[in-house]
Design a protein around this motif. Structure first.
Motif, PDB file in Angstrom:
ATOM      1  N   VAL A   1      16.828  45.485  39.867  1.00 13.62           N
ATOM      2  CA  VAL A   1      16.813  45.107  41.283  1.00 13.62           C
ATOM      3  C   VAL A   1      17.704  43.877  41.420  1.00 13.62           C
ATOM      4  N   TYR A   2      18.644  43.943  42.333  1.00  9.62           N
ATOM      5  CA  TYR A   2      19.594  42.864  42.546  1.00  9.62           C
ATOM      6  C   TYR A   2      19.190  42.064  43.786  1.00  9.62           C
ATOM      7  N   TYR A   3      19.174  40.743  43.620  1.00  3.35           N
ATOM      8  CA  TYR A   3      18.744  39.850  44.694  1.00  3.35           C
ATOM      9  C   TYR A   3      19.877  38.921  45.102  1.00  3.35           C
ATOM     10  N   CYS A   4      20.022  38.745  46.380  1.00  2.00           N
ATOM     11  CA  CYS A   4      20.957  37.777  46.930  1.00  2.00           C
ATOM     12  C   CYS A   4      20.229  36.440  47.086  1.00  2.00           C
ATOM     13  N   ASN A   5      20.923  35.363  46.790  1.00  2.00           N
ATOM     14  CA  ASN A   5      20.331  34.024  46.878  1.00  2.00           C
ATOM     15  C   ASN A   5      21.284  33.058  47.562  1.00  2.00           C
ATOM     16  N   ALA A   6      20.721  32.218  48.394  1.00  2.00           N
ATOM     17  CA  ALA A   6      21.468  31.118  49.005  1.00  2.00           C
ATOM     18  C   ALA A   6      20.627  29.867  48.814  1.00  2.00           C
ATOM     19  N   PRO A   7      20.938  29.052  47.814  1.00  2.00           N
ATOM     20  CA  PRO A   7      20.037  27.963  47.421  1.00  2.00           C
ATOM     21  C   PRO A   7      20.090  26.717  48.300  1.00  2.00           C
ATOM     22  N   ASN A   8      21.117  26.558  49.079  1.00  2.00           N
ATOM     23  CA  ASN A   8      21.257  25.341  49.883  1.00  2.00           C
ATOM     24  C   ASN A   8      21.687  25.702  51.302  1.00  2.00           C
ATOM     25  N   VAL A   9      20.725  26.174  52.056  1.00  2.00           N
ATOM     26  CA  VAL A   9      20.987  26.530  53.449  1.00  2.00           C
ATOM     27  C   VAL A   9      20.457  25.422  54.351  1.00  2.00           C
ATOM     28  N   ARG A  10      21.319  24.898  55.208  1.00  2.00           N
ATOM     29  CA  ARG A  10      20.880  23.911  56.200  1.00  2.00           C
ATOM     30  C   ARG A  10      20.427  24.682  57.422  1.00  2.00           C
ATOM     31  N   THR A  11      19.127  24.607  57.693  1.00  2.00           N
ATOM     32  CA  THR A  11      18.585  25.384  58.796  1.00  2.00           C
ATOM     33  C   THR A  11      18.958  24.761  60.137  1.00  2.00           C
ATOM     34  N   ASP A  12      18.623  25.469  61.179  1.00  8.32           N
ATOM     35  CA  ASP A  12      18.947  24.998  62.523  1.00  8.32           C
ATOM     36  C   ASP A  12      18.211  23.709  62.860  1.00  8.32           C
ATOM     37  N   TRP A  13      17.068  23.505  62.206  1.00 15.50           N
ATOM     38  CA  TRP A  13      16.302  22.292  62.482  1.00 15.50           C
ATOM     39  C   TRP A  13      16.573  21.192  61.463  1.00 15.50           C
ATOM     40  N   GLY A  14      17.555  21.409  60.595  1.00 14.87           N
ATOM     41  CA  GLY A  14      18.020  20.354  59.710  1.00 14.87           C
ATOM     42  C   GLY A  14      17.467  20.353  58.299  1.00 14.87           C
ATOM     43  N   ALA A  15      16.523  21.205  58.015  1.00 19.38           N
ATOM     44  CA  ALA A  15      15.946  21.235  56.670  1.00 19.38           C
ATOM     45  C   ALA A  15      16.873  21.976  55.705  1.00 19.38           C
ATOM     46  N   LEU A  16      16.739  21.642  54.421  1.00 16.85           N
ATOM     47  CA  LEU A  16      17.499  22.328  53.377  1.00 16.85           C
ATOM     48  C   LEU A  16      16.561  23.322  52.699  1.00 16.85           C
ATOM     49  N   ARG A  17      16.968  24.573  52.659  1.00 20.08           N
ATOM     50  CA  ARG A  17      16.090  25.617  52.156  1.00 20.08           C
ATOM     51  C   ARG A  17      16.809  26.535  51.178  1.00 20.08           C
ATOM     52  N   ASP A  18      16.003  27.160  50.337  1.00 17.06           N
ATOM     53  CA  ASP A  18      16.464  28.135  49.350  1.00 17.06           C
ATOM     54  C   ASP A  18      15.975  29.510  49.815  1.00 17.06           C
ATOM     55  N   TYR A  19      16.901  30.402  50.108  1.00 13.43           N
ATOM     56  CA  TYR A  19      16.526  31.711  50.612  1.00 13.43           C
ATOM     57  C   TYR A  19      16.882  32.823  49.622  1.00 13.43           C
ATOM     58  N   TRP A  20      16.036  33.872  49.645  1.00 11.57           N
ATOM     59  CA  TRP A  20      16.241  35.058  48.813  1.00 11.57           C
ATOM     60  C   TRP A  20      16.186  36.307  49.671  1.00 11.57           C
ATOM     61  N   GLY A  21      16.956  37.300  49.281  1.00 14.75           N
ATOM     62  CA  GLY A  21      16.848  38.601  49.902  1.00 14.75           C
ATOM     63  C   GLY A  21      15.686  39.382  49.311  1.00 14.75           C
ATOM     64  N   GLN A  22      15.448  40.551  49.881  1.00  8.13           N
ATOM     65  CA  GLN A  22      14.314  41.362  49.446  1.00  8.13           C
ATOM     66  C   GLN A  22      14.623  42.189  48.201  1.00  8.13           C
ATOM     67  N   GLY A  23      15.889  42.267  47.855  1.00  8.53           N
ATOM     68  CA  GLY A  23      16.283  43.009  46.660  1.00  8.53           C
ATOM     69  C   GLY A  23      16.761  44.407  46.977  1.00  8.53           C
ATOM     70  N   THR A  24      17.713  44.874  46.191  1.00 10.10           N
ATOM     71  CA  THR A  24      18.202  46.242  46.326  1.00 10.10           C
ATOM     72  C   THR A  24      18.308  46.862  44.935  1.00 10.10           C
TER      73      THR A  24
END
Length: 121
Positions: free
Chosen positions: A92-115
């Motif tokens: 299962v392959y997962y997409c990751n974005a470890p440093n996303v600046r959200t609309d409200w200014g927080a820094l977040r690590d996001y993952w996809g659901q996998g394929t």
């Protein structure tokens, strides 16, 4: 709500190719490095490839010369072109974005659901 959405997985014969895509949905301020991970049954999740916002890339030794990571910053897309696929690439392959600046200014690590990518011998 921010989400990463992968597409492009499937079943392919050994030696074949697939291209995975990862899109970002939702409103964000910025997104920097992107990466692809994979997890095979009974194994730990491993980093496959990464790309910085400037386009610098890095690959796991097991996929060097066969996989290519790329991105389209204008569309917030990242791709993983997988060539010369082997049965051991099945995972299962997962997409990751470890440093996303959200609309409200927080820094977040996001993952996809996998394929799922399955390579038959």
């Amino acid at each position: 709500q921010v989400q990463l959405v992968e597409s492009g997985g499937g079943l392919v014969q050994a030696g074949g190719s697939l291209r995975l895509s990862c899109a970002v949905s939702g409103t964000i301020r910025s997104i920097n490095a992107r990466a692809w991970y994979r997890q095979a049954p009974g194994k730990q999740r491993e980093l496959v490839a990464s790309i910085t916002s400037y386009g610098s890339t890095a690959y796991a030794d097991s996929v060097k010369g066969r996989f290519i990571i790329s991105r389209d910053n204008s569309k917030r897309l990242v791709y993983l072109q997988m060539n010369s696929l082997k049965p051991e690439d099945t995972a299962v392959y997962y997409c990751n974005a470890p440093n996303v600046r959200t609309d409200w200014g927080a820094l977040r690590d996001y993952w996809g659901q996998g394929t799922q990518v399955t390579v038959s011998s």
